[in-house]
Structure formats: C-alpha cells, structure tokens
Design a protein around this motif. Structure first.
Motif, PDB file in Angstrom:
ATOM      1  N   LYS A  42     -13.365   2.908   7.347  1.00  0.00           N
ATOM      2  CA  LYS A  42     -13.911   1.582   7.635  1.00  0.00           C
ATOM      3  C   LYS A  42     -15.239   1.779   8.331  1.00  0.00           C
ATOM      4  CE  LYS A  42     -10.997  -2.363   8.441  1.00  0.00           C
ATOM      5  NZ  LYS A  42     -10.146  -3.060   9.382  1.00  0.00           N
ATOM      6  N   GLY A  43     -16.320   1.513   7.616  1.00  0.00           N
ATOM      7  CA  GLY A  43     -17.637   1.749   8.190  1.00  0.00           C
ATOM      8  C   GLY A  43     -17.802   3.225   8.494  1.00  0.00           C
ATOM      9  N   SER A  44     -18.139   3.524   9.751  1.00  0.00           N
ATOM     10  CA  SER A  44     -18.338   4.923  10.133  1.00  0.00           C
ATOM     11  C   SER A  44     -17.065   5.553  10.707  1.00  0.00           C
ATOM     12  CB  SER A  44     -19.469   5.023  11.158  1.00  0.00           C
ATOM     13  OG  SER A  44     -19.111   4.313  12.328  1.00  0.00           O
ATOM     14  N   GLU A  45     -15.996   4.773  10.776  1.00  0.00           N
ATOM     15  CA  GLU A  45     -14.738   5.282  11.335  1.00  0.00           C
ATOM     16  C   GLU A  45     -13.788   5.704  10.215  1.00  0.00           C
ATOM     17  OE1 GLU A  45     -11.033   3.762  14.119  1.00  0.00           O
ATOM     18  OE2 GLU A  45     -12.819   2.521  13.956  1.00  0.00           O
ATOM     19  N   GLN A  46     -13.121   6.839  10.437  1.00  0.00           N
ATOM     20  CA  GLN A  46     -12.175   7.354   9.452  1.00  0.00           C
ATOM     21  C   GLN A  46     -10.875   7.747  10.162  1.00  0.00           C
ATOM     22  OE1 GLN A  46     -12.803  11.246   7.425  1.00  0.00           O
ATOM     23  NE2 GLN A  46     -12.897   9.973   5.585  1.00  0.00           N
ATOM     24  N   LYS A  47      -9.768   7.287   9.625  1.00  0.00           N
ATOM     25  CA  LYS A  47      -8.455   7.648  10.167  1.00  0.00           C
ATOM     26  C   LYS A  47      -7.708   8.435   9.102  1.00  0.00           C
ATOM     27  CE  LYS A  47      -7.917   3.844  13.364  1.00  0.00           C
ATOM     28  NZ  LYS A  47      -7.061   2.756  13.842  1.00  0.00           N
ATOM     29  N   VAL A  48      -7.015   9.491   9.541  1.00  0.00           N
ATOM     30  CA  VAL A  48      -6.280  10.351   8.623  1.00  0.00           C
ATOM     31  C   VAL A  48      -4.855  10.525   9.143  1.00  0.00           C
ATOM     32  CG1 VAL A  48      -6.161  12.620   7.547  1.00  0.00           C
ATOM     33  CG2 VAL A  48      -8.387  11.578   7.978  1.00  0.00           C
ATOM     34  N   TRP A  49      -3.874  10.285   8.266  1.00  0.00           N
ATOM     35  CA  TRP A  49      -2.471  10.517   8.576  1.00  0.00           C
ATOM     36  C   TRP A  49      -1.977  11.620   7.660  1.00  0.00           C
ATOM     37  CZ3 TRP A  49      -4.602   5.696   8.361  1.00  0.00           C
ATOM     38  CH2 TRP A  49      -4.438   4.873   9.468  1.00  0.00           C
ATOM     39  N   GLN A  50      -1.220  12.536   8.208  1.00  0.00           N
ATOM     40  CA  GLN A  50      -0.600  13.578   7.392  1.00  0.00           C
ATOM     41  C   GLN A  50       0.895  13.292   7.300  1.00  0.00           C
ATOM     42  OE1 GLN A  50      -1.734  17.414   8.980  1.00  0.00           O
ATOM     43  NE2 GLN A  50      -3.586  17.383   7.730  1.00  0.00           N
ATOM     44  N   ILE A  51       1.413  13.346   6.083  1.00  0.00           N
ATOM     45  CA  ILE A  51       2.810  13.037   5.823  1.00  0.00           C
ATOM     46  C   ILE A  51       3.436  14.218   5.098  1.00  0.00           C
ATOM     47  CG2 ILE A  51       4.393  11.471   4.627  1.00  0.00           C
ATOM     48  CD1 ILE A  51       1.916   9.450   4.717  1.00  0.00           C
ATOM     49  N   GLN A  52       4.457  14.799   5.712  1.00  0.00           N
ATOM     50  CA  GLN A  52       5.171  15.910   5.087  1.00  0.00           C
ATOM     51  C   GLN A  52       6.312  15.338   4.253  1.00  0.00           C
ATOM     52  OE1 GLN A  52       4.546  19.278   5.009  1.00  0.00           O
ATOM     53  NE2 GLN A  52       6.244  19.366   3.559  1.00  0.00           N
ATOM     54  N   LEU A  53       6.259  15.555   2.950  1.00  0.00           N
ATOM     55  CA  LEU A  53       7.308  15.072   2.063  1.00  0.00           C
ATOM     56  C   LEU A  53       8.340  16.174   1.866  1.00  0.00           C
ATOM     57  CD1 LEU A  53       8.431  12.931   0.076  1.00  0.00           C
ATOM     58  CD2 LEU A  53       7.068  14.051  -1.700  1.00  0.00           C
ATOM     59  N   GLU A  54       9.605  15.834   2.098  1.00  0.00           N
ATOM     60  CA  GLU A  54      10.715  16.747   1.837  1.00  0.00           C
ATOM     61  C   GLU A  54      11.482  16.218   0.636  1.00  0.00           C
ATOM     62  OE1 GLU A  54      11.168  19.608   3.271  1.00  0.00           O
ATOM     63  OE2 GLU A  54       9.620  19.312   4.774  1.00  0.00           O
ATOM     64  N   VAL A  55      11.874  17.095  -0.237  1.00  0.00           N
ATOM     65  CA  VAL A  55      12.630  16.727  -1.434  1.00  0.00           C
ATOM     66  C   VAL A  55      13.920  17.540  -1.429  1.00  0.00           C
ATOM     67  CG1 VAL A  55      12.632  16.653  -3.956  1.00  0.00           C
ATOM     68  CG2 VAL A  55      10.497  16.259  -2.707  1.00  0.00           C
ATOM     69  N   TYR A  56      15.050  16.849  -1.535  1.00  0.00           N
ATOM     70  CA  TYR A  56      16.345  17.514  -1.483  1.00  0.00           C
ATOM     71  C   TYR A  56      17.120  17.260  -2.769  1.00  0.00           C
ATOM     72  CZ  TYR A  56      15.482  17.616   3.546  1.00  0.00           C
ATOM     73  OH  TYR A  56      14.940  17.818   4.776  1.00  0.00           O
ATOM     74  N   GLU A  57      17.795  18.304  -3.255  1.00  0.00           N
ATOM     75  CA  GLU A  57      18.734  18.125  -4.356  1.00  0.00           C
ATOM     76  C   GLU A  57      20.027  17.591  -3.748  1.00  0.00           C
ATOM     77  OE1 GLU A  57      20.916  20.556  -7.968  1.00  0.00           O
ATOM     78  OE2 GLU A  57      19.960  21.698  -6.372  1.00  0.00           O
ATOM     79  N   PRO A  58      20.610  16.539  -4.337  1.00  0.00           N
ATOM     80  CA  PRO A  58      21.861  16.007  -3.795  1.00  0.00           C
ATOM     81  C   PRO A  58      22.980  17.058  -3.811  1.00  0.00           C
ATOM     82  CG  PRO A  58      20.909  14.490  -5.390  1.00  0.00           C
ATOM     83  CD  PRO A  58      20.121  15.768  -5.475  1.00  0.00           C
ATOM     84  N   VAL A  59      23.927  16.881  -2.925  1.00  0.00           N
ATOM     85  CA  VAL A  59      25.087  17.766  -2.822  1.00  0.00           C
ATOM     86  C   VAL A  59      26.009  17.509  -4.018  1.00  0.00           C
ATOM     87  CG1 VAL A  59      27.131  18.302  -1.438  1.00  0.00           C
ATOM     88  CG2 VAL A  59      24.985  17.756  -0.310  1.00  0.00           C
ATOM     89  N   SER A  60      26.466  18.573  -4.651  1.00  0.00           N
ATOM     90  CA  SER A  60      27.463  18.427  -5.717  1.00  0.00           C
ATOM     91  C   SER A  60      28.844  18.301  -5.086  1.00  0.00           C
ATOM     92  CB  SER A  60      27.417  19.624  -6.670  1.00  0.00           C
ATOM     93  OG  SER A  60      27.768  20.809  -5.989  1.00  0.00           O
ATOM     94  N   ASN A  61      29.799  17.838  -5.867  1.00  0.00           N
ATOM     95  CA  ASN A  61      31.166  17.663  -5.378  1.00  0.00           C
ATOM     96  C   ASN A  61      31.714  19.018  -4.904  1.00  0.00           C
ATOM     97  OD1 ASN A  61      33.697  16.727  -4.848  1.00  0.00           O
ATOM     98  ND2 ASN A  61      34.156  16.093  -6.928  1.00  0.00           N
ATOM     99  N   PHE A  88       0.813  -1.222   0.000  1.00  0.00           N
ATOM    100  CA  PHE A  88       0.000   0.000   0.000  1.00  0.00           C
ATOM    101  C   PHE A  88       0.846   1.273   0.000  1.00  0.00           C
ATOM    102  CE2 PHE A  88      -3.213  -3.013   0.770  1.00  0.00           C
ATOM    103  CZ  PHE A  88      -4.419  -2.436   0.408  1.00  0.00           C
ATOM    104  N   SER A  89       2.043   1.193  -0.565  1.00  0.00           N
ATOM    105  CA  SER A  89       2.876   2.390  -0.647  1.00  0.00           C
ATOM    106  C   SER A  89       2.579   3.125  -1.945  1.00  0.00           C
ATOM    107  CB  SER A  89       4.358   2.029  -0.553  1.00  0.00           C
ATOM    108  OG  SER A  89       4.743   1.229  -1.649  1.00  0.00           O
ATOM    109  N   LEU A  90       2.855   4.398  -1.911  1.00  0.00           N
ATOM    110  CA  LEU A  90       2.623   5.269  -3.052  1.00  0.00           C
ATOM    111  C   LEU A  90       3.966   5.874  -3.450  1.00  0.00           C
ATOM    112  CD1 LEU A  90       0.108   6.222  -4.619  1.00  0.00           C
ATOM    113  CD2 LEU A  90       0.055   8.209  -3.146  1.00  0.00           C
ATOM    114  N   TYR A 112       0.956  15.602   2.485  1.00  0.00           N
ATOM    115  CA  TYR A 112       0.022  14.661   1.866  1.00  0.00           C
ATOM    116  C   TYR A 112      -0.801  14.009   2.965  1.00  0.00           C
ATOM    117  CZ  TYR A 112       2.813  15.113  -2.369  1.00  0.00           C
ATOM    118  OH  TYR A 112       3.459  15.606  -3.467  1.00  0.00           O
ATOM    119  N   GLU A 113      -2.017  13.622   2.615  1.00  0.00           N
ATOM    120  CA  GLU A 113      -2.882  12.924   3.571  1.00  0.00           C
ATOM    121  C   GLU A 113      -3.174  11.525   3.084  1.00  0.00           C
ATOM    122  OE1 GLU A 113      -5.583  16.292   5.801  1.00  0.00           O
ATOM    123  OE2 GLU A 113      -6.545  14.916   4.409  1.00  0.00           O
ATOM    124  N   TYR A 114      -3.212  10.612   4.045  1.00  0.00           N
ATOM    125  CA  TYR A 114      -3.566   9.225   3.787  1.00  0.00           C
ATOM    126  C   TYR A 114      -4.814   8.977   4.621  1.00  0.00           C
ATOM    127  CZ  TYR A 114      -3.086   4.118   3.826  1.00  0.00           C
ATOM    128  OH  TYR A 114      -3.297   2.769   3.708  1.00  0.00           O
TER     129      TYR A 114
END
Length: 160
Positions: A53-72, A32-34, A47-49
């Motif tokens: 299930k029935g009347s119950e709802q669970k929400v997870w918030q995931i902060q995605l960080e994107v980094y440019e690699p270090v140059s030499n 179940f990975s994206l 992002y939210e996941y």
C-alpha cells in the motif's frame, strides 16, 4: 535456488487479479483466500502473502503442512502369558498409512479404565482370569483424521 527469487502464484491489483497457476490454485475474491487444488505432499512448504500500500509493504509467511489421513488400524496380539491366575498380553496397534500418527488406548467400560489406558502403539495389559471379557480401544489419530478399533479379551484368549 536463488534465495531472492520467488514464484508468484497470484497478483491482485486495483480490484483485478491474475492467477499465474490456473488449475493449481483458486483465488476467492470474497475473503481473499487462496485454495490449492488437489493438494499433495509436494505442496508442503512456506508461502508468503505480500500486501503493498503506497510505500508500505507487509509480508506474512505461512507454513503449509499436508498430511495423509490415517488408514483403518489393526491390533495384533504380540504376546500372551498365563501365570498365577492372571493373563498378561501385549497388543500392537498400527495403521498402514498416514502421517504423524499418534496412538492412544482406552475403554468405554469404567471398570477397566486403568487396565486399557496408555499412549503409543503398544499396550501391556495384565488382568485376573476371573474378570469378564475386557474391551480395549485403540485410537489412531493425526491432525486430519482418526480411527478407532476395538480388541476384546475373553479369559486368556482373544478376538478382534
């Protein structure tokens, strides 16, 4: 933007899924990975996941960080002074590209451990002229990559 409005990337229902962003994201049913394909800095966001299930709802918030690699990185000799039998130099270690770069200085030679240690891009180094050559290492790192570069001193002259 309307705070109540959200962009749905994928919907999974009763063993079937619909990918609304085909070509941008890939859903792995096994775990179940994206996966965001060809990630760029524009993908850096919250992002939210959501699971219902029935009347119950669970929400997870995931902060995605994107980094440019270090140059030499490269080391530049900014200043060199000769006085009282000692050589004092200032070195600057910099990488042209990369996000959230941190710099640390060190050595692989135990006898010069105190001379070459430091944090930050600048290193102020003072050593007696009778010392043999000294090698200082600059480590440029960020959360996704790192580079190591060496600076060698010889007398009060230098070579990288």
């Amino acid at each position: 933007e309307d705070p109540g409005s959200k962009l749905v990337l994928l919907k999974y229902l009763y063993g079937h899924f619909f990918n609304y962003m085909e070509g941008w994201i890939h859903f792995h049913q096994v775990d179940f990975s994206l996966e965001i394909l060809n990630t760029t800095r524009r993908d850096r966001q919250c992002y939210e996941y959501m699971v219902t299930k029935g009347s119950e709802q669970k929400v997870w918030q995931i902060q995605l960080e994107v980094y440019e690699p270090v140059s030499n990185p490269s080391i530049q000799l900014l200043r060199q002074d000769l006085a009282n039998g000692s050589c004092t130099i200032t070195l600057n270690c910099t990488a042209e590209r990369g996000d959230n770069i941190s710099y640390t200085w060190g050595t692989q030679d135990p006898s010069t451990l105190g001379l070459c240690s430091g944090t930050g891009s600048l290193l102020h180094l003072s050593y007696p002229l009778q010392n043999r050559s000294i090698s200082c290492l600059c480590n440029a790192t960020n959360p996704v990559s790192s580079w190591l570069v060496t600076f060698n001193t010889s007398g009060c002259s230098s070579e990288q």
